[in-house]
Design an enzyme around this catalytic site. Structure first.
Site, PDB file in Angstrom:
ATOM      1  N   ARG A 166       0.834  -1.209   0.000  1.00 16.25           N
ATOM      2  CA  ARG A 166       0.000   0.000   0.000  1.00 16.25           C
ATOM      3  C   ARG A 166       0.867   1.257   0.000  1.00 16.25           C
ATOM      4  NH1 ARG A 166      -3.872   1.099   5.084  1.00 16.25           N
ATOM      5  NH2 ARG A 166      -1.855   0.945   6.106  1.00 16.25           N
ATOM      6  N   ASN A 168      -3.126 -14.458   8.774  1.00 13.64           N
ATOM      7  CA  ASN A 168      -3.787 -15.314   9.757  1.00 13.64           C
ATOM      8  C   ASN A 168      -5.284 -15.032   9.794  1.00 13.64           C
ATOM      9  OD1 ASN A 168      -2.092 -17.182  10.905  1.00 13.64           O
ATOM     10  ND2 ASN A 168      -1.294 -15.754  12.439  1.00 13.64           N
ATOM     11  N   SER A 186       3.124 -20.928   8.730  1.00 10.40           N
ATOM     12  CA  SER A 186       3.650 -20.915  10.095  1.00 10.40           C
ATOM     13  C   SER A 186       5.165 -20.853  10.087  1.00 10.40           C
ATOM     14  CB  SER A 186       3.216 -22.158  10.859  1.00 10.40           C
ATOM     15  OG  SER A 186       3.755 -22.113  12.173  1.00 10.40           O
ATOM     16  N   GLY A 211       6.728 -17.890  11.578  1.00  9.47           N
ATOM     17  CA  GLY A 211       7.132 -16.520  11.843  1.00  9.47           C
ATOM     18  C   GLY A 211       7.993 -15.968  10.718  1.00  9.47           C
ATOM     19  N   LYS A 224      -4.437 -24.164  10.249  1.00 11.60           N
ATOM     20  CA  LYS A 224      -3.449 -23.257  10.840  1.00 11.60           C
ATOM     21  C   LYS A 224      -3.934 -22.783  12.219  1.00 11.60           C
ATOM     22  CE  LYS A 224       0.064 -20.365  11.223  1.00 11.60           C
ATOM     23  NZ  LYS A 224      -0.270 -19.151  11.894  1.00 11.60           N
ATOM     24  N   HIS A 226      -3.408 -25.578  14.599  1.00  7.81           N
ATOM     25  CA  HIS A 226      -1.952 -25.607  14.841  1.00  7.81           C
ATOM     26  C   HIS A 226      -1.603 -24.605  15.941  1.00  7.81           C
ATOM     27  CE1 HIS A 226       1.889 -23.536  14.319  1.00  7.81           C
ATOM     28  NE2 HIS A 226       2.417 -24.675  13.924  1.00  7.81           N
ATOM     29  N   ASN A 227      -2.128 -23.403  15.834  1.00  9.53           N
ATOM     30  CA  ASN A 227      -1.822 -22.386  16.843  1.00  9.53           C
ATOM     31  C   ASN A 227      -2.411 -22.755  18.201  1.00  9.53           C
ATOM     32  OD1 ASN A 227      -0.823 -21.077  14.567  1.00  9.53           O
ATOM     33  ND2 ASN A 227      -1.494 -19.073  15.261  1.00  9.53           N
ATOM     34  N   GLU A 276      -0.197 -25.156  19.687  1.00  9.44           N
ATOM     35  CA  GLU A 276       0.988 -24.403  20.129  1.00  9.44           C
ATOM     36  C   GLU A 276       0.738 -23.781  21.523  1.00  9.44           C
ATOM     37  OE1 GLU A 276       2.377 -21.604  17.068  1.00  9.44           O
ATOM     38  OE2 GLU A 276       2.486 -20.079  18.625  1.00  9.44           O
ATOM     39  N   LYS A 307      -3.016 -13.201  20.678  1.00 15.09           N
ATOM     40  CA  LYS A 307      -3.557 -12.451  19.543  1.00 15.09           C
ATOM     41  C   LYS A 307      -4.908 -12.988  19.098  1.00 15.09           C
ATOM     42  CE  LYS A 307       0.520 -11.143  16.984  1.00 15.09           C
ATOM     43  NZ  LYS A 307       0.950 -11.159  15.596  1.00 15.09           N
ATOM     44  N   HIS A 320     -36.065 -33.946  29.339  1.00 11.08           N
ATOM     45  CA  HIS A 320     -35.166 -34.077  28.194  1.00 11.08           C
ATOM     46  C   HIS A 320     -34.955 -35.528  27.755  1.00 11.08           C
ATOM     47  CE1 HIS A 320     -34.453 -29.857  28.031  1.00 11.08           C
ATOM     48  NE2 HIS A 320     -33.982 -29.811  29.265  1.00 11.08           N
TER      49      HIS A 320
HETATM   50  P1  NBP Z   1       1.117  -6.803   9.784  1.00 15.42           P
HETATM   51  O1  NBP Z   1       0.098  -7.725  10.292  1.00 15.42           O
HETATM   52  O2  NBP Z   1       1.803  -5.889  10.742  1.00 15.42           O
HETATM   53  O3  NBP Z   1       0.436  -5.895   8.636  1.00 15.42           O
HETATM   54  C1  NBP Z   1       1.160  -4.859   7.985  1.00 15.42           C
HETATM   55  C2  NBP Z   1       0.865  -4.886   6.497  1.00 15.42           C
HETATM   56  O4  NBP Z   1      -0.524  -4.725   6.245  1.00 15.42           O
HETATM   57  C3  NBP Z   1       1.561  -3.731   5.780  1.00 15.42           C
HETATM   58  O5  NBP Z   1       1.993  -4.193   4.521  1.00 15.42           O
HETATM   59  C4  NBP Z   1       0.438  -2.730   5.662  1.00 15.42           C
HETATM   60  O6  NBP Z   1       0.639  -1.795   4.619  1.00 15.42           O
HETATM   61  C5  NBP Z   1      -0.689  -3.628   5.336  1.00 15.42           C
HETATM   62  N1  NBP Z   1      -2.010  -3.003   5.449  1.00 15.42           N
HETATM   63  C6  NBP Z   1      -2.704  -2.592   6.534  1.00 15.42           C
HETATM   64 BR1  NBP Z   1      -2.085  -2.654   8.231  1.00 15.42          BR
HETATM   65  N2  NBP Z   1      -3.900  -2.086   6.254  1.00 15.42           N
HETATM   66  C7  NBP Z   1      -4.001  -2.145   4.916  1.00 15.42           C
HETATM   67  C8  NBP Z   1      -5.008  -1.774   4.011  1.00 15.42           C
HETATM   68  N3  NBP Z   1      -6.170  -1.251   4.418  1.00 15.42           N
HETATM   69  N4  NBP Z   1      -4.774  -1.946   2.690  1.00 15.42           N
HETATM   70  C9  NBP Z   1      -3.616  -2.491   2.267  1.00 15.42           C
HETATM   71  N5  NBP Z   1      -2.614  -2.878   3.080  1.00 15.42           N
HETATM   72  C10 NBP Z   1      -2.811  -2.717   4.395  1.00 15.42           C
HETATM   73  O7  NBP Z   1       2.234  -7.578   8.939  1.00 15.42           O
HETATM   74  P2  NBP Z   1       3.010  -8.949   9.275  1.00 15.42           P
HETATM   75  O8  NBP Z   1       3.437  -9.001  10.683  1.00 15.42           O
HETATM   76  O9  NBP Z   1       4.003  -9.086   8.191  1.00 15.42           O
HETATM   77  O10 NBP Z   1       1.901 -10.069   9.110  1.00 15.42           O
HETATM   78  C11 NBP Z   1       1.207 -10.251   7.881  1.00 15.42           C
HETATM   79  C12 NBP Z   1       0.183 -11.350   8.056  1.00 15.42           C
HETATM   80  O11 NBP Z   1       0.852 -12.562   8.366  1.00 15.42           O
HETATM   81  C13 NBP Z   1      -0.812 -11.129   9.189  1.00 15.42           C
HETATM   82  O12 NBP Z   1      -2.070 -11.593   8.794  1.00 15.42           O
HETATM   83  C14 NBP Z   1      -0.271 -11.985  10.305  1.00 15.42           C
HETATM   84  O13 NBP Z   1      -1.278 -12.393  11.203  1.00 15.42           O
HETATM   85  C15 NBP Z   1       0.305 -13.141   9.523  1.00 15.42           C
HETATM   86  N6  NBP Z   1       1.346 -13.893  10.213  1.00 15.42           N
HETATM   87  C16 NBP Z   1       2.301 -13.262  10.905  1.00 15.42           C
HETATM   88  C17 NBP Z   1       3.300 -13.989  11.539  1.00 15.42           C
HETATM   89  C18 NBP Z   1       4.371 -13.283  12.282  1.00 15.42           C
HETATM   90  O14 NBP Z   1       5.199 -13.986  12.886  1.00 15.42           O
HETATM   91  N7  NBP Z   1       4.431 -11.965  12.265  1.00 15.42           N
HETATM   92  C19 NBP Z   1       3.321 -15.356  11.442  1.00 15.42           C
HETATM   93  C20 NBP Z   1       2.360 -15.989  10.684  1.00 15.42           C
HETATM   94  C21 NBP Z   1       1.376 -15.241  10.076  1.00 15.42           C
HETATM   95  P3  NBP Z   1       1.409  -0.395   4.925  1.00 15.42           P
HETATM   96  O15 NBP Z   1       2.852  -0.731   4.870  1.00 15.42           O
HETATM   97  O16 NBP Z   1       0.966   0.479   3.807  1.00 15.42           O
HETATM   98  O17 NBP Z   1       0.963   0.071   6.263  1.00 15.42           O
END
Ligand code: NBP
Length: 477
Positions: A33, A102, A128, A130, A182, A185-186, A189, A260, A452
């Site tokens: 974005r 997620n 999964s 991270g 998934k 899985h969590n 975890e 979360k 019942h």
């Molecule tokens: P975040 O969950 O922190 O999300 C940040 C991203 O979302 C940025 O690219 C941001 O764009 C974008 N974004 C948002 Br906020 N609102 C938006 C909108 N309205 N339109 C378009 N883009 C938008 O990022 P992450 O930690 O990399 O996690 C990404 C996904 O992966 C999540 O669903 C998370 O639950 C999942 N996940 C994370 C982990 C982990 O360990 N972190 C593990 C497994 C799965 P911007 O840069 O323009 O603000």
């Protein structure tokens, strides 16, 4: 249009996934974005491979070869819907939209139906491991159509973790199946982490051992049946010294565990499906209890303990008891999680291969563990196994530790040490193996106050007793 795969959303997860694709030789279209993240990916890691950066969504879509394969990796929820809304008018029939965030599986089911109506494939996929996993090989759990997996499978399997040369990725099932698995899985975890925390507490309270000493015990355990990523990092965390104070690091960390939401979703779904996942539920509630600050403040020093002071005489025997109790409780938590997968698979028509799920969790993900091989083997032996605990390997492995499990749970109770996951798992074990549960009384009570009805042990039929009049029995069917 030459990019083979696209990633939109380039925060930690998306950036690392895009780099992983590029490092495996794919031409990767990248978009975010705010363009700054795209620029910094190219500036910092452009030489990882072949990236095609775009500032606008339209240019991003135009840069992709058809059928387009677009991975959305943004904050789960409204952001995902916003990205989908922007994408859909730009796509053409047969294109594949992948949500790797997620997402909650009901959202994935809704989105899949919406995109299918536009002639598009929508694949909700669990990822999964991270940030480290995203970069070096995650466990990948894709749902969606079989047809979409024919396109995605080779790419995803390529970038996934490998164990013994086998990719930690397989097609899970239709629509929301990937995100569902998934989620479980969590949940598992959560249970795993709580059980480890209880084992740590038992060793601390029972032996008066220091964090470093307990860390050594965990390091030792990691060479046997318990070998897993979580046990390994537990040993490392316990061995770590706080640089500020010189104290053991865990001793300076506040005892409040956050969450979360995936654990909560798992428990909510289990309640909907009527599957007893007591280990995951207790683990989720234990985090909630740790964060119940006013309640804890009101109780500390106020509630009567009337507990004995712990006097462990045989140190080695105690450590072995805790290890066996941990292993048995862990098997219960997994057995329950796999029950939940089976129930949802039947409910939503997903036809999930549980053995394959254990196989793709062996690497890349947070619950990766040696014993997952045992689970795969159990489901290979008996694909429709009604209860993982009843597989011959687990029956023997848990049976071997039952005495230790009972000693630990009873000693913990006598000494006032909370072990919600250890003790509820033992209660589940005794409950599921009981020849006769006291549910007979509950059903009789239900018949008493609510008509019942009940069934009898000695003949078929549905009965009701006229409790308020002459207590005669009528047969309802
Ligand atoms: P975040 O969950 O922190 O999300 C940040 C991203 O979302 C940025 O690219 C941001 O764009 C974008 N974004 C948002 Br906020 N609102 C938006 C909108 N309205 N339109 C378009 N883009 C938008 O990022 P992450 O930690 O990399 O996690 C990404 C996904 O992966 C999540 O669903 C998370 O639950 C999942 N996940 C994370 C982990 C982990 O360990 N972190 C593990 C497994 C799965 P911007 O840069 O323009 O603000």
């Amino acid at each position: 249009a030459r990019a083979q795969i696209g990633v939109t959303g380039l925060a930690v997860m998306g950036r690392n996934l895009a780099r992983n694709f590029a490092r495996h030789g794919y031409t990767v279209a990248v978009h975010n974005r705010s363009f700054g993240r795209t620029q910094s990916l190219i500036a910092d890691h452009g030489d990882d491979g072949d990236f095609v950066p775009s500032e606008s969504m339209a240019d991003f879509v135009a840069s992709l070869a058809r059928p387009r394969k677009i991975v959305i990796m943004v904050k789960a929820g409204a952001a995902t819907d916003a990205v989908i809304a922007e994408l859909v008018p730009l796509l053409e029939e047969g294109d594949i939209v992948i949500d790797a965030g997620n997402a909650h599986f009901p959202d994935t089911r809704r989105r899949e139906a919406e995109l299918r109506a536009h002639g598009l494939h929508f694949v909700g996929t669990g990822v999964s491991g991270g940030e480290e996993g995203a970069l070096n090989g995650p466990s990948i759990m894709p749902g969606g159509s079989v047809e979409s997996y024919e396109w995605l499978g080779p790419i995803f399997e390529d970038i996934s973790a490998k164990v013994d040369g086998v990719p930690c990725c397989t097609h899970v099932g239709a629509d929301g199946a990937g995100h569902f698995v998934k989620m479980v899985h969590n949940g598992i975890e959560y249970a795993d982490m709580q059980l480890i925390a209880e084992a740590y507490d038992l060793l601390k309270q029972g032996l008066g051992a220091s964090a470093a000493e307990i860390g050594e015990i965990f390091a030792q355990w990691n060479t046997g049946d318990l070998e897993s990523f979580l046990i390994e990092i537990t040993a490392e965390v316990l061995a770590h010294t706080d640089p500020e104070t010189g104290a053991a690091f865990v001793d300076v960390v506040l005892d409040r565990a956050e969450q979360k939401g995936t654990g909560r979703w798992t428990v909510q779904n289990a309640l909907d499906l009527g599957v007893p996942i007591t280990g995951i539920a207790e683990a989720t509630f234990a985090r909630a209890l740790s964060g119940s600050v006013p309640q804890r403040e009101a109780a500390v020093g106020t509630l009567v303990a009337d507990a004995s002071s712990w006097d462990v005489t045989d140190r080695d025997a105690f450590i072995e008891d805790v290890r066996l109790a941990l292993y048995a409780s862990k098997v219960v938590a997994y057995s329950q999680g796999f029950d939940q997968i089976a129930a949802a698979s039947a409910e939503f028509g997903w036809d999930i291969d549980r053995g394959a799920m254990a196989r793709i969790w062996r690497g890349g993900c947070i619950i990766r563990a040696r014993f997952l091989n045992r689970i795969t083997e159990a489901y290979e032996r008996t694909p429709n196994l009604p209860l993982l605990l009843a597989d011959e390997y687990f029956t023997a492995a848990v049976g071997n530790g039952v005495g230790a499990w009972r000693r630990i749970v009873s000693q913990a109770a006598l000494n006032g040490v909370p072990t919600p996951a250890f003790s509820s798992s033992l209660a589940y074990y005794d409950g599921v193996r009981a020849e006769r549960l006291p549910a007979n009384l509950i059903q009789a009570q239900r018949d008493f106050f609510g008509a019942h009805t009940y069934q009898r042990t000695d003949r078929a039929g549905v009965f009701h007793t006229e409790w308020t009049t002459d207590r005669s029995q009528t047969q309802e069917s």
